[in-house]
Design an enzyme around this catalytic site. Structure first.
Site, PDB file in Angstrom:
ATOM      1  N   LYS A  68       2.071   3.471   7.145  1.00  0.00           N
ATOM      2  CA  LYS A  68       1.600   2.553   6.103  1.00  0.00           C
ATOM      3  C   LYS A  68       1.160   1.230   6.735  1.00  0.00           C
ATOM      4  O   LYS A  68       0.130   0.665   6.367  1.00  0.00           O
ATOM      5  CB  LYS A  68       2.705   2.321   5.063  1.00  0.00           C
ATOM      6  CG  LYS A  68       2.878   3.540   4.159  1.00  0.00           C
ATOM      7  CD  LYS A  68       4.142   3.513   3.324  1.00  0.00           C
ATOM      8  CE  LYS A  68       4.305   4.865   2.621  1.00  0.00           C
ATOM      9  NZ  LYS A  68       5.550   5.005   1.878  1.00  0.00           N
ATOM     10  N   GLN A 127      10.732   1.720   0.825  1.00  0.00           N
ATOM     11  CA  GLN A 127      10.665   3.111   1.280  1.00  0.00           C
ATOM     12  C   GLN A 127      11.890   3.880   0.783  1.00  0.00           C
ATOM     13  O   GLN A 127      13.025   3.474   1.008  1.00  0.00           O
ATOM     14  CB  GLN A 127      10.581   3.139   2.824  1.00  0.00           C
ATOM     15  CG  GLN A 127      10.393   4.520   3.412  1.00  0.00           C
ATOM     16  CD  GLN A 127       9.080   5.180   3.000  1.00  0.00           C
ATOM     17  OE1 GLN A 127       8.024   4.549   2.975  1.00  0.00           O
ATOM     18  NE2 GLN A 127       9.151   6.450   2.644  1.00  0.00           N
ATOM     19  N   ASP A 179       3.653   1.311  -5.607  1.00  0.00           N
ATOM     20  CA  ASP A 179       4.012   2.736  -5.558  1.00  0.00           C
ATOM     21  C   ASP A 179       3.841   3.393  -6.936  1.00  0.00           C
ATOM     22  O   ASP A 179       3.834   4.614  -7.050  1.00  0.00           O
ATOM     23  CB  ASP A 179       5.481   2.898  -5.120  1.00  0.00           C
ATOM     24  CG  ASP A 179       5.608   3.340  -3.672  1.00  0.00           C
ATOM     25  OD1 ASP A 179       4.641   3.943  -3.162  1.00  0.00           O
ATOM     26  OD2 ASP A 179       6.668   3.095  -3.067  1.00  0.00           O
TER      27      ASP A 179
END
Ligand code: NAD
Length: 278
Positions: free
Chosen positions: A52, A96, A119
């Site tokens: 990422k 994460q 997200d």
């Protein structure tokens, strides 16, 4: 001959488009910043986080990295999220997953400001999707829509079967296909006659987390098959939830693993960061 849907190529196209847009914003003095938080050092998570950050660098998005030790308390993590929520220079916040067991994931997701929820996991983002309002889309399902559209596969009016009902893939996937006017069926571990239901699909999307589970017996002749799963097989080779070799002769189009859905997730995360800044 089946079309092999090239997720690597399509994700590169998207990243190129985003890169140009980010450069144009920079010229106007707008800088985009993504905060990436990892708790502990799970090796798979470390790879995802690294990928990422690399994508951010390529596109021109600034990434702030927070690598917290495994024994970080829930309060410490929530305090950091609140600080980032209040920081006007931060456009997106990514935590994460999975988190260590002592931290409540739901609470963490709910603490992220919905306007920075790149997200797309916050209940407000999911709720907006379900009633057709604007909001961040969960990255993997949004990437699959792009794969289909950019491969010239029409969705409206098609029978779509989604196998899997997780909050991050199956459910938002089904909602997105519905938004694109497909007729959608969701299957899960308690579905009876899975093979029969799956065989109705013009577009079969598989996210069950079981290596090579879907054989040609689940697939209608000429169907489009999208494989979300990522696993290592007995020879340590990457494979999906679909038995690719078995299914290939039957389909009109299919995503390979690797190189299908996987690369799209990060491309769509970058897209969401830009949307946040816009
Ligand atoms: P999950 O374990 O949260 O959900 C699996 C779903 O499959 C559940 O809803 C369950 O009901 C259903 N299921 C399980 N066994 C079944 C069966 N025998 N028949 C019918 N349904 C069954 O998994 P997830 O997070 O949705 O992920 C699914 C897969 O996709 C995993 O392999 C994961 O690694 C992969 N994944 C890939 C990406 C990507 O970027 N490519 C992103 C997220 C997840």
């Amino acid at each position: 001959m089946a079309l092999i849907i090239d997720g690597k190529k399509i994700s590169t196209e998207i990243k190129e488009e985003l890169r140009e847009e980010v450069a144009a914003l920079k010229e106007k003095g707008v800088e985009i910043t993504l905060a990436v938080i990892q708790v502990g050092n799970d090796p798979a998570s470390s790879i995802y986080v690294r990928n990422k950050k690399t994508a951010c660098e390529y596109i021109g998005i600034k990434s702030l990295s927070y690598e917290l030790p495994e024994n970080t308390t829930e309060k410490e993590l929530l305090d950091l999220i609140k600080e980032l929520n209040a920081n006007s220079k931060v456009n997106g916040i990514l935590v994460q997953l999975p988190l260590p067991k002592h931290i409540n994931e739901e609470l963490v997701i709910n603490t992220i400001d919905p306007s920075k929820d790149v997200d797309g996991f916050h209940p407000q983002s999911v709720g907006a999707l379900s009633i057709g309002q604007k909001g961040f889309l969960s990255c993997t399902p949004a990437g699959i829509i792009q794969l289909l559209k950019r491969s010239g596969i029409s969705i409206a009016g098609k029978e779509c079967v989604v196998i899997g009902r997780s909050n991050i893939v199956g459910k938002p996937m089904a909602l997105l296909m519905l938004r694109e006017d497909a007729t959608v069926t969701i299957c899960h571990s308690k579905t009876k006659d899975l093979k029969e239901v799956a065989k109705r699909a013009d577009i079969l999307i598989v996210a069950i987390g079981k290596p090579k589970f879907i054989s040609s017996e689940f697939v209608k002749e000429g169907a489009v098959v999208i494989d979300v799963g990522i696993h290592r097989d007995e020879n340590n080779k990457l494979c999906g939830d679909v038995d690719y070799e078995d299914v290939l002769p039957k389909v009109s189009a299919i995503t390979p693993v690797p190189g299908g859905v996987g690369p799209m997730t990060i491309a769509m995360l970058m897209y969401n960061c830009l949307q946040s800044a816009r």
